[in-house]
Write a protein that holds these residues in place. Structure first.
Motif, PDB file in Angstrom:
ATOM      1  N   SER A   2       0.828  -1.202   0.000  1.00  0.00           N
ATOM      2  CA  SER A   2       0.000   0.000   0.000  1.00  0.00           C
ATOM      3  C   SER A   2       0.866   1.257   0.000  1.00  0.00           C
ATOM      4  CB  SER A   2      -0.906  -0.013   1.234  1.00  0.00           C
ATOM      5  OG  SER A   2      -1.643   1.180   1.303  1.00  0.00           O
ATOM      6  N   ASP A   4      -0.346   4.061   1.114  1.00  0.00           N
ATOM      7  CA  ASP A   4      -0.900   4.891   2.174  1.00  0.00           C
ATOM      8  C   ASP A   4      -0.109   4.668   3.469  1.00  0.00           C
ATOM      9  OD1 ASP A   4      -2.380   6.352   3.936  1.00  0.00           O
ATOM     10  OD2 ASP A   4      -4.237   5.252   3.643  1.00  0.00           O
ATOM     11  N   PRO A   5       0.614   5.678   3.952  1.00  0.00           N
ATOM     12  CA  PRO A   5       1.427   5.487   5.160  1.00  0.00           C
ATOM     13  C   PRO A   5       0.592   5.303   6.426  1.00  0.00           C
ATOM     14  CG  PRO A   5       1.503   7.771   4.454  1.00  0.00           C
ATOM     15  CD  PRO A   5       0.777   7.007   3.384  1.00  0.00           C
ATOM     16  N   TYR A   6      -0.672   5.653   6.390  1.00  0.00           N
ATOM     17  CA  TYR A   6      -1.522   5.547   7.573  1.00  0.00           C
ATOM     18  C   TYR A   6      -2.402   4.302   7.564  1.00  0.00           C
ATOM     19  CZ  TYR A   6      -0.031  10.276   8.485  1.00  0.00           C
ATOM     20  OH  TYR A   6       0.735  11.378   8.727  1.00  0.00           O
ATOM     21  N   ALA A   7      -2.224   3.430   6.577  1.00  0.00           N
ATOM     22  CA  ALA A   7      -3.045   2.225   6.472  1.00  0.00           C
ATOM     23  C   ALA A   7      -2.854   1.321   7.690  1.00  0.00           C
ATOM     24  CB  ALA A   7      -2.725   1.467   5.186  1.00  0.00           C
ATOM     25  N   LEU A   9      -1.832   2.222  10.697  1.00  0.00           N
ATOM     26  CA  LEU A   9      -2.402   2.896  11.861  1.00  0.00           C
ATOM     27  C   LEU A   9      -3.920   2.728  11.902  1.00  0.00           C
ATOM     28  CD1 LEU A   9      -2.081   4.697  14.310  1.00  0.00           C
ATOM     29  CD2 LEU A   9      -2.203   6.671  12.796  1.00  0.00           C
ATOM     30  N   ARG A  10      -4.572   2.900  10.760  1.00  0.00           N
ATOM     31  CA  ARG A  10      -6.030   2.722  10.717  1.00  0.00           C
ATOM     32  C   ARG A  10      -6.423   1.292  11.033  1.00  0.00           C
ATOM     33  NH1 ARG A  10      -5.858   6.397   6.277  1.00  0.00           N
ATOM     34  NH2 ARG A  10      -5.925   4.652   4.834  1.00  0.00           N
ATOM     35  N   LEU A  13      -6.171   0.818  14.749  1.00  0.00           N
ATOM     36  CA  LEU A  13      -7.280   1.487  15.427  1.00  0.00           C
ATOM     37  C   LEU A  13      -8.580   0.701  15.275  1.00  0.00           C
ATOM     38  CD1 LEU A  13      -6.553   5.205  14.556  1.00  0.00           C
ATOM     39  CD2 LEU A  13      -6.405   4.123  16.788  1.00  0.00           C
TER      40      LEU A  13
END
Length: 42
Positions: A2, A4-7, A9-10, A13
């Protein structure tokens, strides 16, 4: 992979939200222990 660097983290969460959500069916589980009352200082 991916872009997306925040994938991650999401995903973490979401997993924590699922883990911490109370289950609707608790009839078979033991009843929760009563929490001791905090003593008031006077």
């Amino acid at each position: 992979m991916s872009s997306d660097p925040y994938a991650v983290l999401r995903a973490l969460l979401r997993a924590e939200a699922v883990r911490s959500t109370p289950k609707p069916e608790t009839k078979t589980a033991e009843p929760p222990q009563p929490r001791p009352q905090a003593q008031k200082r006077g």
